[in-house]
Structures are given as C-alpha cells and as structure tokens.
Design an enzyme around this catalytic site. Structure first.
Site, PDB file in Angstrom:
ATOM      1  N   TYR A 170      -8.072  15.769  40.958  1.00  0.00           N
ATOM      2  CA  TYR A 170      -6.796  16.493  40.993  1.00  0.00           C
ATOM      3  C   TYR A 170      -6.715  17.457  42.161  1.00  0.00           C
ATOM      4  CZ  TYR A 170      -6.573  14.378  36.409  1.00  0.00           C
ATOM      5  OH  TYR A 170      -6.586  13.457  35.389  1.00  0.00           O
TER       6      TYR A 170
ATOM      7  N   TYR B 227      -2.556  25.795  37.856  1.00  0.00           N
ATOM      8  CA  TYR B 227      -3.110  26.042  36.516  1.00  0.00           C
ATOM      9  C   TYR B 227      -3.935  27.324  36.452  1.00  0.00           C
ATOM     10  CZ  TYR B 227      -2.786  20.875  36.796  1.00  0.00           C
ATOM     11  OH  TYR B 227      -2.391  19.580  37.016  1.00  0.00           O
TER      12      TYR B 227
ATOM     13  N   CYS C 223       2.550  30.028  53.248  1.00  0.00           N
ATOM     14  CA  CYS C 223       3.406  31.188  53.018  1.00  0.00           C
ATOM     15  C   CYS C 223       3.899  31.231  51.577  1.00  0.00           C
ATOM     16  CB  CYS C 223       4.576  31.150  53.999  1.00  0.00           C
ATOM     17  SG  CYS C 223       3.968  31.215  55.676  1.00  0.00           S
ATOM     18  N   GLU C 224       3.005  31.548  50.681  1.00  0.00           N
ATOM     19  CA  GLU C 224       3.297  31.687  49.250  1.00  0.00           C
ATOM     20  C   GLU C 224       2.240  32.619  48.686  1.00  0.00           C
ATOM     21  OE1 GLU C 224       5.491  30.161  47.172  1.00  0.00           O
ATOM     22  OE2 GLU C 224       6.298  28.687  48.576  1.00  0.00           O
TER      23      GLU C 224
ATOM     24  N   PRO D 151     -11.205   7.975  31.170  1.00  0.00           N
ATOM     25  CA  PRO D 151     -11.647   9.235  31.783  1.00  0.00           C
ATOM     26  C   PRO D 151     -11.223   9.320  33.251  1.00  0.00           C
ATOM     27  CG  PRO D 151     -13.495   7.705  31.658  1.00  0.00           C
ATOM     28  CD  PRO D 151     -12.312   7.003  31.026  1.00  0.00           C
ATOM     29  N   GLY D 152     -10.813  10.503  33.671  1.00  0.00           N
ATOM     30  CA  GLY D 152     -10.476  10.733  35.076  1.00  0.00           C
ATOM     31  C   GLY D 152     -11.381  11.806  35.652  1.00  0.00           C
ATOM     32  N   ARG D 153     -11.047  13.060  35.330  1.00  0.00           N
ATOM     33  CA  ARG D 153     -11.766  14.211  35.865  1.00  0.00           C
ATOM     34  C   ARG D 153     -13.290  14.107  35.713  1.00  0.00           C
ATOM     35  NH1 ARG D 153      -9.392  19.240  35.898  1.00  0.00           N
ATOM     36  NH2 ARG D 153      -7.919  18.424  34.387  1.00  0.00           N
TER      37      ARG D 153
END
Ligand SMILES: *Cc1c(COP(=O)(O)O)cnc(C)c1O
Length: 425
Positions: free
Chosen positions: A381, A327, A353-354, A285-287
């Site tokens: 993340y 995402y 600037c995007e 497990p990560g998140r």
C-alpha cells in the site's frame, strides 16, 4: 551497540554500521538509482508466503495474493512463479496480472463496483471466481454471462459483522460499511444467485478488514461464515470453497500479529472441530505477503529547526508513501548508516504542499542534509497507492535477490507524466 530487530529482518538488517537488504548495501543502491527508491527483498516475500504454505500443508487451500497491496509486475511474477493465485479488484489489475504470467484459473475477482466490461473480460479469460458484493451485481453478472453463452462462477462476499479491532478506514466486515452482503440477507442472495441462468454458485467469501493483529476476529468471522454455509447447503445450494479473505497484520512498530502458520493452526482447530477441515479453502492475503519485504530510501534535503518542532525534510513524500496521511499510519524511519552524532527529535516530512504530508512524527534522529534514511515496512500500500500529486514522478523500484539487483520499475520522468495531455489549439 546491539542491533534492534527491524521489521523485515533478517532480510533487512544492519551489517556493521550499514543497512542492507539481503546482500546489497542500500547506500550503493541509492547512489546508483537515486532517491526516493523502493527496494524489495525477493526472499522476504517468499518467506512470508512460506509461512502460509506451512500453515496449509496437507490441506486443500489456495493462496490468492491480493495484488492491490503491491501490483508491480515483478512482484506479481515472484508470486506467480511460486504457485500463488491472485485476488484482483479491477480490470486493470486483471491485465497486469496476466502480463505477469498468471493464468485465468488462478484469479479471483473481488470489489464492490465491477463494470460490465470488466466482467466480460474476466469471463473471456476464464477466471476462477467472482466474489460478488451485492444482489444488483448478481443480476448484471448473470446477464453478461448469458450474453457470452456461459455461466459465471460466483462466491458471495458476506459481511459477517465482526469487529476486526483495527483502524476504522481499513475495517470492512462491520454493518454500515460498503462491502459485502449483510449476513441476514445472505441466504436470500444465494437463492437468487442459484436461480439466475448465467451464474454457477461455487463458494462463499468474507474479508473483515486489514492490519488485523489478533486471532479472535478471524475465529468470530469463521463461526459466522460456517453457520451460513450450513444454512445455505441445507437450502440445497452446495458450497465448494470457503474464502476467508486477507487482513493479517504486520509489524510496523510494536504490534505483535500472529505468524501466518500459527494463525492457521488455530483456525484449523476450529474448522476441524466443526467438521469443515477437509473443505477447499481460499485466502486473500495482501499486506502480510509484501509489507515487510519492502522499504523506501530517501535523502534528507533540509533540516528546519523551529520554535515548537524541528522538521527533517526528505525527498520522499505523501505521493510516494501515502499511509501516514491516509491512515495516520506509523512507519519506522532509520538511517542507512548508523549515526555517531547526538540525535534530535524531528517531524519527518516531504516536500509536498500539504500539512498532511508527513512521514513520521517526533522521531529521534541524528541526521544532516544529504544523509540517507530508510522508511521501513513500505512494501504494501505504498507504491500501489503512489500518485503524481505536485507533478512528482513516481519512484523507481528495485528487487534484490541475494546479491543480485533488478531494476523492476524506472523512475517516472516529467515526459511520462505529460504524455497523455494535450494543450488547447
Ligand atoms: C484489500 C483486500 C484484501 C487484502 O487485505 P490485506 O489486509 O492486505 O491482507 C483481501 N481481500 C479483499 C477483498 C480486499 O479488498
């Protein structure tokens, strides 16, 4: 006014009119350490780990934190001290987790593109297992191990071809996806692995995706993997451990993922029913271990009313919080001090600037320039994906433990960013 339950509660919650992480007022942290600032709750991490540990009580299971979710040294240290193992995906992560106090035997190495140098180093420190993702990688790993006069412990990552019912960019267990060995090719790959001189087959691995909020994809994957284990063992190759990967989702908005212990109760029913309940298990497990243990504090720089939209420009951006841009992910954004004024609808954006540099769309906020906001569920993340785009230094990080505050990463300055560059002569 009754407090809505925030992601991260009870470790992240309002006390009176002000937002706290554990016993620390976030406004105090922002004043002292500046913004954008990542703040983590140590006890939220340990509580998340505790849910898995309860789920595995009395079973043979090892929890390997997938450290790509958040690889800051102090975070790794919290998990290492709590007895966790680690799932790594690069040689850099290997050095990081060793620096945080992990031992080789607590580490498993996943990823589709391990280099020979990374393999060699992992063998030298005696990692527990390589999760191998292709037949070509088996050959290379065997060669590297033979060169070192050893045998590499391997699991094959099998692609069970189940739909994890999550965002396509974070689903990994379907055909047509770069990860894992196709289910239909798995037996052949195991026979190949068993025949190679530098390898020792120890397990099987799968990981079907991320931010999974339903039990069914796990049950489907489990069935597919157990079928394979039976086939592989009938072919005379014993499988010591079964690794079911990571992927359990968290609450960002209104998701209702199962708790880790409830999920594992369901999965053990299936394992027991199929006679695999006594096997050595692993998970990655990560998140779900860190996501809701962290948030990012940002300051409102400007309000920019427009004909079609109002913009709330904050000092955190896509380089700090890449998930919305990558995402279209949702993070709750809440004020550090409960507002008294009327709210308005804003798109919350950063200074980069995007057009993709947005943090939240159509959020109802009562804010003025200079106010502080918290972007919630930012433990996973975010910092580990942070970049220097627009020559923005990466944010500072603090870890809260009760009333104690530890600065675990200083804010990156411009000198840090220029250090490895050279002007032409
Ligand atoms: C990313 C990853 C994980 C962790 O996934 P989460 O969704 O964060 O739990 C586990 N295993 C592998 C192989 C991964 O690539």
């Amino acid at each position: 006014m009754s407090a809505p339950r925030l992601p991260g509660a009870p470790f992240v919650q309002y006390r009176g009119e002000e937002l706290f992480v554990e016993d620390v007022r976030l406004a105090d942290l922002a004043r002292e350490h500046g913004t954008p600032l990542f703040v983590y709750s140590r006890n939220a991490m340990l509580a998340a780990l505790g849910a898995y540990q309860r789920g595995f009580a009395g079973r043979k299971a090892k929890i390997c934190y997938a450290m790509k979710a958040n690889s800051s040294l102090a975070i790794l240290q919290v998990f290492a001290r709590a007895g966790c193992g680690f799932d790594i995906v690069s040689g850099g992560e290997l050095e990081r987790v060793l620096a945080a106090g992990a031992r080789g035997e607590d580490i498993i190495f996943s990823g589709v593109g391990k280099s020979r140098r990374e393999m060699r180093r992992a063998l030298e420190v005696g990692i527990h297992c390589f999760n191998v993702e292709s037949e070509a990688e088996l050959e290379v790993l065997s060669e590297v191990a033979v060169d070192l006069g050893t045998r590499a412990p391997v699991s094959l990552r099998v692609n069970p071809d189940v739909n994890p019912l999550t965002h396509p960019y974070i689903s990994t267990g379907l055909k047509g996806n770069k990860f894992g060995i196709a289910h239909k090719d798995a037996l052949r790959a195991y026979q190949r692995a068993a025949a190679l001189p530098g390898l020792r087959v120890v397990g099987i691995d799968c990981h079907i995706g991320s931010q999974i909020t339903q039990v069914l994809p796990y049950l489907d994957a489990m069935d597919r993997i157990l079928d394979l284990v039976t086939q592989i063992e009938e072919a005379g190759i014993p499988i010591e451990h079964i690794d079911f990967g990571g992927g359990l989702g968290i609450v960002y908005n209104d998701e209702q993922p199962p708790a880790a212990d409830a999920l594992w109760q369901r999965l053990f029913q299936r394992l027991d029913a199929r006679g695999f309940g006594g096997r050595q298990l692993m998970i990655e497990p990560g998140r779900s271990l860190v996501g809701n243990a962290g948030l990012c504090v940002a300051e409102v720089l400007y309000l920019k009313p427009g004909e079609q939209k109002n913009f709330c420009i904050i000092d955190a951006a896509m380089n700090d919080l890449p998930r919305p841009a990558m995402y279209e992910a949702f993070h709750q954004i809440v004020p550090l001090a409960r507002p008294t004024a009327q709210s308005q609808v804003y798109d919350v954006v950063g200074p980069v600037c995007e057009s993709g540099d947005w943090i939240g769309r159509e959020r109802s906020l009562a804010v003025q320039a200079g106010d502080l906001l918290a972007v919630l569920s930012a433990g996973a993340y975010c910092m580990s994906m942070a970049s220097n785009y627009n020559t923005r230094g990466r944010a500072a990080e603090v870890l809260v433990d009760g009333a104690q505050v530890h600065v675990v990463r200083e804010r990156e300055d411009v000198a840090d960013q220029l250090r490895k560059e050279h002007l032409l002569p």
